[in-house]
Design a protein around this motif. Sequence first.
Motif, PDB file in Angstrom:
ATOM      1  N   LEU A   1      42.120  37.159  40.834  1.00 64.42           N
ATOM      2  CA  LEU A   1      41.793  36.095  41.780  1.00 64.42           C
ATOM      3  C   LEU A   1      42.979  35.791  42.704  1.00 64.42           C
ATOM      4  CD1 LEU A   1      39.734  34.010  42.742  1.00 64.42           C
ATOM      5  CD2 LEU A   1      40.589  32.444  40.982  1.00 64.42           C
ATOM      6  N   PHE A   2      44.192  35.913  42.193  1.00 67.13           N
ATOM      7  CA  PHE A   2      45.380  35.662  43.008  1.00 67.13           C
ATOM      8  C   PHE A   2      45.458  36.664  44.163  1.00 67.13           C
ATOM      9  CE2 PHE A   2      46.382  34.063  38.760  1.00 67.13           C
ATOM     10  CZ  PHE A   2      46.774  32.773  39.059  1.00 67.13           C
TER      11      PHE A   2
ATOM     12  N   ALA B   1      41.719  28.904  33.654  1.00 69.77           N
ATOM     13  CA  ALA B   1      42.693  28.650  34.728  1.00 69.77           C
ATOM     14  C   ALA B   1      42.238  29.281  36.036  1.00 69.77           C
ATOM     15  CB  ALA B   1      44.059  29.181  34.327  1.00 69.77           C
ATOM     16  N   GLU B   2      41.678  30.504  35.937  1.00 60.22           N
ATOM     17  CA  GLU B   2      41.202  31.152  37.143  1.00 60.22           C
ATOM     18  C   GLU B   2      39.994  30.422  37.726  1.00 60.22           C
ATOM     19  OE1 GLU B   2      40.649  35.246  36.021  1.00 60.22           O
ATOM     20  OE2 GLU B   2      42.546  35.774  36.999  1.00 60.22           O
ATOM     21  N   ALA B   3      39.163  29.870  36.869  1.00 62.69           N
ATOM     22  CA  ALA B   3      38.024  29.085  37.355  1.00 62.69           C
ATOM     23  C   ALA B   3      38.512  27.831  38.073  1.00 62.69           C
ATOM     24  CB  ALA B   3      37.110  28.710  36.187  1.00 62.69           C
TER      25      ALA B   3
ATOM     26  N   MET C   1      31.741  33.962  35.320  1.00 60.29           N
ATOM     27  CA  MET C   1      32.529  34.890  34.510  1.00 60.29           C
ATOM     28  C   MET C   1      33.356  34.156  33.476  1.00 60.29           C
ATOM     29  SD  MET C   1      33.725  37.921  37.160  1.00 60.29           S
ATOM     30  CE  MET C   1      34.383  36.825  38.412  1.00 60.29           C
ATOM     31  N   ALA C   2      33.840  32.957  33.832  1.00 58.11           N
ATOM     32  CA  ALA C   2      34.605  32.181  32.840  1.00 58.11           C
ATOM     33  C   ALA C   2      33.703  31.726  31.714  1.00 58.11           C
ATOM     34  CB  ALA C   2      35.262  30.977  33.529  1.00 58.11           C
ATOM     35  N   ALA C   3      32.462  31.352  32.044  1.00 62.75           N
ATOM     36  CA  ALA C   3      31.520  30.928  30.997  1.00 62.75           C
ATOM     37  C   ALA C   3      31.154  32.081  30.081  1.00 62.75           C
ATOM     38  CB  ALA C   3      30.262  30.353  31.651  1.00 62.75           C
TER      39      ALA C   3
END
Length: 474
Positions: A424-425, A213-215, A204-206
Motif C-alpha cells: 500500500l505504501f 495498519a494498512e487498512a 483484504m484486512a477482514a
Amino acid sequence: MNSSLSLTWGVLTAAVLAGCATIEQAPTLGSADAPVATQWHAPRAHGGELVDLAQWWGQFDDPLMLRLIQDGQDASATLSQAIARIADAQAARVSGLAALLPSLDGAIESSRGRSEVAAPVGSMASVGLQASWELDIFGANRAGAGAAQAQLEASLAEWHDARVSVAAEIATTYVEFRACEAQAVQAELDAQSRNETARLTDLMAASGFQSPAEADLARASAAQGRVSLAEQHAQCEYLIKSLVALTARNEVALRRDLDAASARMPQPAEFVVATLPAQVLAQRPDIFAAARDVVTASAESVQAQALRWPRVTLSGEVGRTRVSEQGSVSTSGTVWSVGPVAVTVPLFDAGTRRANAEAAQVRYDVAKVVYADRLRNAIREVETALVSLQSTAARSDNARDAAEGFERSFQAFEARYRSGNASLFELEDARRSRVNAQISFIELQREHVTSWITLYRAVGGGWSSAALDDITGL
C-alpha cells in the motif's frame, strides 16, 4: 505722458520675456528624455502571427469569455470613473479655448421715472451687446488651453488602459476558474480511487490478507482525498463569486453558462511582438498618457509664470437706445464705445504667484521622472511576460510526459497492489506522484494562457494614438 510711455514700455518688455517660455512637447521615445533599449533582452514568442489586437479577445476559442468581458466593462466602476474624467477634461478644454476668444453678452435695460423734480416723466429702453477680450500677451490662456488639450488626450488613453485592465482581470479570473475546474475533476477521480483502495483494503484486512495498519492507512488516505476535493471545490466557488462581482451577472445564470463548457481551458490567438521596444511602447496608452502628463505639467508651469505678468483686457459695447418724455419727441439711435483698455499689474501678493510658479516647475520635473519610471516598468512588464511564455512553452512537453508517465505508473502499481504484488505504501507514493504531476500540468496550462493575457496587456491591448484623431477631431 511719460508715465504712460513707461508703463507701455514695461508691458512690452515683459511680453518679450514671457515669450521665451514655451510649452515642452511630448518626449520622443528613444531620446535623452525617454531612453529606451534598442532590443529585447528576452526571447520573443515564436509561432505567433500578425493578428488584430483590437479584436484579440474575440479570437479566443471561448465565446463565453468574450461575453463576460463585455458585461464586466459595461458594469465597471473603474471605466465609469474614466469616462467621468474624460467629460471633465473635455469641459476644461472648451473652457481653455474659450479663454482665448472674446466674451460676448447681451443686455436689455428698461427704466421709467423723473430725473429732476420739475422734469416730466420719461422712459428709456436699450438693447445691446457687451464684449470683453483678454489679449493674452504673455500666453497664460494659451498655456492653459494647451494643458487642457493634453489632459484630454491623456484621459482618453487612460480610458482605454482601464478597458484593457478590466478585460485582463476578468479573463485571468475566468482562466483560473477553468483551471480550478480541471483540477477539481482530477481531485474527484483521485478521491474515488482512494475510496476504492480503502474498500478493497478493508476487505483484504477482514480476510487476513492485509494488516489492520494498512487498512487504517487506506482509510486515512481516502479521508485526505475527500479533504482535498472539498478544498478544490471551495476554491472554484471563490472564483465564481469573483466573476459575479466583476461582471455584475446573475449568479444562477452565470453558473448555467459556465456548466455548458465545464473544465475547458480557453486558448488564445498567439501574436508576434514588434522587434523594437520603442514600437511596442508607442502602442501603450499608459505611456502615451504619461507623456501627455509631461506636456500638461509644462503648460501649467508656463501658465503659472505668465500669471506673474500684467493682464491686458479690451472691452467695448454697442446697442440701440430709445428715450422718451411726456410732452416731448422721442429720440432713438445707436450708441457704442470701445474701451477701456485695462492693464492690471500685479504689485504685491506676498509671494503667492512666485510660489505657484516654483511649485508648477517642480511638478513638471516630477512628471518627467514619472514618465521615465513608467518606461522602465513597461519594458520590464513586456520582457517578464516574454520570459514567462518562453518558460511555459519549454516546460509544456516535459510536464505532459510526466503526467502521462506517472499515470501509467500508478495504474501499474494499482494492478500489482490488487494482485498482492505491491504494498500500500508503494501505491500511495505512486498516487501522490500522479496527483502532483497532473496538478502541475494544469497549472502550467493556466500559466501559459495567463502569460499571453499579460503580454497582451503589456503591449498596449491594441491601442493606437491614431484613435484619438477620430475622437477629438485633432
